[in-house]
Write a protein that holds these residues in place. Structure first.
Motif, PDB file in Angstrom:
ATOM      1  N   GLY A 254      14.619 -19.315  24.788  1.00  0.00           N
ATOM      2  CA  GLY A 254      13.193 -19.083  24.081  1.00  0.00           C
ATOM      3  C   GLY A 254      13.302 -17.617  23.754  1.00  0.00           C
ATOM      4  O   GLY A 254      14.011 -16.922  23.830  1.00  0.00           O
ATOM      5  N   PHE A 255      11.961 -17.267  23.508  1.00  0.00           N
ATOM      6  CA  PHE A 255      11.797 -15.782  23.451  1.00  0.00           C
ATOM      7  C   PHE A 255      10.224 -15.577  23.219  1.00  0.00           C
ATOM      8  O   PHE A 255       9.313 -16.435  23.610  1.00  0.00           O
ATOM      9  N   ARG A 256       9.850 -14.194  23.776  1.00  0.00           N
ATOM     10  CA  ARG A 256       8.700 -13.444  23.583  1.00  0.00           C
ATOM     11  C   ARG A 256       8.273 -12.986  22.290  1.00  0.00           C
ATOM     12  O   ARG A 256       9.278 -11.861  22.047  1.00  0.00           O
ATOM     13  N   ALA A 257       7.445 -13.151  21.539  1.00  0.00           N
ATOM     14  CA  ALA A 257       7.159 -12.529  20.193  1.00  0.00           C
ATOM     15  C   ALA A 257       5.781 -11.833  20.332  1.00  0.00           C
ATOM     16  O   ALA A 257       4.886 -12.357  20.869  1.00  0.00           O
ATOM     17  N   SER A 258       5.510 -10.726  19.812  1.00  0.00           N
ATOM     18  CA  SER A 258       4.293 -10.065  19.735  1.00  0.00           C
ATOM     19  C   SER A 258       4.244  -9.173  18.446  1.00  0.00           C
ATOM     20  O   SER A 258       5.102  -8.708  17.754  1.00  0.00           O
TER      21      SER A 258
ATOM     22  N   ALA B  75       1.654  -6.448   9.761  1.00  0.00           N
ATOM     23  CA  ALA B  75       2.122  -6.288  11.351  1.00  0.00           C
ATOM     24  C   ALA B  75       3.501  -6.237  11.384  1.00  0.00           C
ATOM     25  O   ALA B  75       4.362  -6.660  10.583  1.00  0.00           O
ATOM     26  N   ASN B  76       3.936  -5.457  12.497  1.00  0.00           N
ATOM     27  CA  ASN B  76       5.320  -5.331  12.772  1.00  0.00           C
ATOM     28  C   ASN B  76       5.656  -6.604  14.011  1.00  0.00           C
ATOM     29  O   ASN B  76       4.462  -7.245  14.299  1.00  0.00           O
ATOM     30  N   LEU B  77       6.643  -6.827  14.036  1.00  0.00           N
ATOM     31  CA  LEU B  77       7.190  -8.151  14.794  1.00  0.00           C
ATOM     32  C   LEU B  77       8.085  -7.535  15.941  1.00  0.00           C
ATOM     33  O   LEU B  77       9.315  -6.906  15.509  1.00  0.00           O
ATOM     34  N   ASP B  78       8.054  -7.934  17.213  1.00  0.00           N
ATOM     35  CA  ASP B  78       8.973  -7.322  18.119  1.00  0.00           C
ATOM     36  C   ASP B  78       9.037  -8.748  19.191  1.00  0.00           C
ATOM     37  O   ASP B  78       8.246  -9.342  19.612  1.00  0.00           O
ATOM     38  N   TYR B  79      10.364  -9.091  19.206  1.00  0.00           N
ATOM     39  CA  TYR B  79      10.959 -10.051  20.040  1.00  0.00           C
ATOM     40  C   TYR B  79      11.528  -9.554  21.276  1.00  0.00           C
ATOM     41  O   TYR B  79      12.585  -8.911  21.337  1.00  0.00           O
ATOM     42  N   SER B  80      10.857  -9.727  22.500  1.00  0.00           N
ATOM     43  CA  SER B  80      11.669  -9.560  23.692  1.00  0.00           C
ATOM     44  C   SER B  80      11.911 -10.701  24.463  1.00  0.00           C
ATOM     45  O   SER B  80      11.231 -11.713  24.247  1.00  0.00           O
ATOM     46  N   ASP B  81      12.787 -10.400  25.195  1.00  0.00           N
ATOM     47  CA  ASP B  81      13.329 -11.594  26.072  1.00  0.00           C
ATOM     48  C   ASP B  81      13.753 -12.679  25.652  1.00  0.00           C
ATOM     49  O   ASP B  81      13.483 -13.863  25.728  1.00  0.00           O
TER      50      ASP B  81
ATOM     51  N   PRO C 111      15.615  -9.246  18.649  1.00  0.00           N
ATOM     52  CA  PRO C 111      15.077  -8.927  17.346  1.00  0.00           C
ATOM     53  C   PRO C 111      14.006  -8.180  17.008  1.00  0.00           C
ATOM     54  O   PRO C 111      12.833  -7.835  17.873  1.00  0.00           O
ATOM     55  N   SER C 112      13.710  -7.741  15.501  1.00  0.00           N
ATOM     56  CA  SER C 112      12.375  -7.207  15.229  1.00  0.00           C
ATOM     57  C   SER C 112      12.234  -7.780  13.956  1.00  0.00           C
ATOM     58  O   SER C 112      13.049  -8.289  13.380  1.00  0.00           O
ATOM     59  N   GLY C 113      11.131  -7.425  13.456  1.00  0.00           N
ATOM     60  CA  GLY C 113      10.629  -7.840  12.058  1.00  0.00           C
ATOM     61  C   GLY C 113       9.419  -7.456  11.681  1.00  0.00           C
ATOM     62  O   GLY C 113       8.858  -6.551  12.065  1.00  0.00           O
ATOM     63  N   SER C 114       8.767  -8.023  10.632  1.00  0.00           N
ATOM     64  CA  SER C 114       7.354  -7.737  10.046  1.00  0.00           C
ATOM     65  C   SER C 114       6.820  -9.138   9.533  1.00  0.00           C
ATOM     66  O   SER C 114       7.548  -9.868   9.110  1.00  0.00           O
ATOM     67  N   ASN C 115       5.611  -9.080   9.274  1.00  0.00           N
ATOM     68  CA  ASN C 115       4.662  -9.940   8.508  1.00  0.00           C
ATOM     69  C   ASN C 115       3.804  -9.517   7.701  1.00  0.00           C
ATOM     70  O   ASN C 115       2.817  -8.871   8.317  1.00  0.00           O
TER      71      ASN C 115
END
Length: 633
Positions: free
Chosen positions: A421-425, A449-455, A473-477
């Motif tokens: 799985g993952f944690r997204a913020s 928004a920026n997207l940051d996926y930890s763990d 990973p990282s990203g945007s929305n």
């Protein structure tokens, strides 16, 4: 569902119950079609074994080139995707035959037996399937080892030179590229191609000494380089299975994979037919040690044991299942944004009733759940979302209210089947505006928004071993939302139609996994576009300090382009990218129900409480509950 989210829906929406109806079992692939040699043969030679006069129960037990009756990788993969594991001469779709070469007849086929190289196997398949390859099926090709053996034997006997040996073996790799090309030309879309193993590291070749073993290893590597670079150059986006790297890992540390022996063979002789271990005549009655089928890497001098085949199967399916799971990295943010949009709507509604020219500050918090049910080989997905936002609005004129907000949204996502799985913020910034004249209203909001996926973690099961592939990973929305409608007043009750449009553009940057050895993947960047058009009705009842309301919309997702997620194994330097279909809801049309209350406490403090539920999406459950407080200045 968390306790607070159990209570609030009951208070606010007692008339709604139940969950989305699950869809019928589905698989990624319509079939699994197998081509190759003894490494993929699921029992093609059982009629031949019967002709030897062996008892029928023993014939049924034997037939594979492993520690029978254990299944081979091809049978396990077929079962994983809901397909028949049977050989082609028993009504199945496994055309592999022990001894088969890529495109030439083989001296390994029993005397009088049909010569069925991979080229012939593909011809048989296309003839059975009306001349076309099934575009929704997974096709697999594992060949080349018998071309190696036959030419190496000729070289050892002095029949060909070393230069001819290399030219013939690499020529077989080129022939395999051509056969894979035939499948694509006939309509295949998903073709899984296996490297030849490190033949020099097999018991048959290590017993010949370091020089012969090293030469066989180098020639195996040369075959694979020719094969995969040629496939990439030809634009054939196969799913590459690097068994060369995988077996090297196993042999480097067999105990970590549950093996106690990586050099000897598990099979004993089968008199009077064989005087030494042969996988084709290997079963529980002639193993060299109890449990050898699961504790030895090799069944005989070149064929893997049952436990090794299990690892191969898990390794192969992980290449397909990983990109599918990672597609949720781009899907989950669509659901995360819903909570932030609801916070803006609540803050705007409270601000629109403030005196003209006054500021209203608001804070909102909420939580929701997004779940896709496990169906067929798809393990499903679950995400618990939380959204927090603070903002300010100003009644700019009698008709217009403007505002801005910042938010923090999180998702705890997990793949079904304990696959990770993952944690997204995301940190978001929004501007919004609302206009009203009589019963007519219109609202709009834009959010970045920026997207940051930890763990981020993916569990990779390789037989009895579990590895975890990690990434960050990282990203945007970027999203936009507009709605408009007209409220007809009937005393204190208002009812009216509404329309809405929501657009989101999610981008997830490419990333590399670490921690899973040869199973590590490079995942390409993803884009997920969503455009939802909605039409519905809303109603409210002004009771003074409290106003209950309800809203229903019929929603239509207009973006349904069948996106894919691309990946390549990090163990390969040839850049063999392949594409796997991303998750996509079965239904593009659905409904959203929202119920809630809002009101004032005194002259300056406002509040809102609401619950939303998505309904009518097969195999999908989605809801959200939120609360907002506002203060007028």
């Amino acid at each position: 569902m968390k306790p607070a989210r159990r209570v609030l829906p009951a208070l606010l929406m007692t008339v709604f119950a139940g969950a989305a109806v699950p869809a019928a079992n589905a698989t990624h692939f319509s079939n699994v079609v197998v081509f190759g040699d003894s490494l993929s043969d699921a029992g093609y030679f059982r009629p031949f074994l019967a002709s030897l006069g062996l008892p029928a129960p023993l014939v049924a037990t034997l037939g594979r080139f492993t520690t029978n009756p254990g299944p081979i990788w091809a049978e396990l993969v077929a079962e994983h995707y809901g397909a028949s594991p049977a050989p082609s001469n028993a009504g199945g779709w496994n055309f592999a035959q022990g001894g088969a070469r890529v495109a030439s007849d083989s001296s390994s086929t029993p005397p009088g037996g049909a010569q069925r190289p991979v080229s012939t196997q593909i011809t048989e398949y296309l003839a059975r399937n009306g001349g076309a390859a099934d575009s929704r099926a997974l096709h697999t090709v594992w060949a080349g080892a018998n071309d190696f053996f036959q030419n190496f034997g000729a070289f050892a006997a002095g029949g060909i030179t070393q230069a001819q040996l290399q030219a013939n073996v690499l020529g077989a790799a080129t022939a395999e590229i051509q056969q894979v090309g035939r499948l694509y030309a006939a309509g295949a879309r998903y073709v899984m191609v296996f490297s030849v193993p490190n033949i020099g590291a097999t018991p048959s070749f290590t017993s010949l000494g370091a020089a012969a073993s090293g030469a066989a290893t180098a020639l195996s590597a040369g075959y694979n380089t020719t094969l995969f670079t040629g496939l990439a150059s030809a634009g054939l986006r196969v799913i590459p299975v690097d068994t060369f790297a995988l077996i090297a890992e196993i042999q480097a540390n067999p105990a970590s994979f549950g093996f106690s022996n990586a050099t000897a063979i598990a099979c004993g002789p089968f008199p009077p037919i064989t005087t030494s271990g042969s996988a084709q005549f290997c079963y529980s009655g002639n193993l060299v040690a109890p449990g050898a089928a699961t504790s030895y890497v090799f069944a005989d001098g070149v064929h893997p044991s049952t436990a090794s085949h299990r690892i191969f199967a898990d390794f192969a399916t992980s290449l397909v299942d990983a990109p599918r799971a990672y597609s949720m990295l781009a899907e989950a943010p669509l659901r995360m944004r819903a909570g932030h949009v609801q916070a803006i709507s609540d803050g705007l509604a409270n601000g629109q009733s403030a005196p003209m020219g006054k500021l209203t500050a608001f804070a909102s918090t909420g939580s929701g759940n997004f779940e896709t049910q496990a169906q067929g080989d798809d393990a499903g997905f679950n995400a618990d979302n939380t959204a927090h936002a603070v903002g300010v609005t100003m009644r700019a004129s009698e008709a217009v209210t403007v505002g801005a907000a910042v938010g923090r949204t999180k998702a705890e996502g997990s793949f079904g089947g304990d696959l990770g799985g993952f944690r997204a913020s995301e940190n978001s910034v929004s501007i919004f505006v609302g206009a009203r004249s009589g019963g007519l209203y219109a609202n709009g909001a834009a959010t970045l928004a920026n997207l940051d996926y930890s763990d981020s973690r993916r569990t990779v099961r390789l037989g009895s071993v579990t590895r975890v592939a990690e990434a960050s990973p990282s990203g945007s929305n970027a999203s936009a939302f507009v709605n408009a409608g007209y409220d007809f007043a009937f005393g204190k009750v208002s009812v009216g139609p509404m329309v809405a449009w929501t657009s989101q553009n999610v981008e997830v940057n490419g990333f590399d996994e670490t921690g899973a050895g040869s199973a590590n993947l490079r995942i390409a960047s993803q884009k997920r576009r969503s455009e939802v058009a909605s039409v519905g009705i809303r109603a409210s009842w002004d009771l003074g300090a409290i106003t209950p309301y309800a809203r229903f919309t019929a929603d239509k997702e207009r973006e349904k382009d069948g996106r894919t997620v691309s990946a390549t194994p990090l163990s390969l330097v040839s850049g063999n990218w392949y594409d796997i279909p991303a998750y996509q809801p079965a239904d593009s049309s659905y409904g959203t129900i929202t119920v809630g209350v809002r009101g004032m406490i005194g002259d300056s403090i406002g509040y809102g409480l609401n619950y939303s539920k998505v309904t009518g999406r097969s195999g999908v459950s989605e809801d959200f509950v939120a609360g907002t407080l506002s203060v007028r200045f």
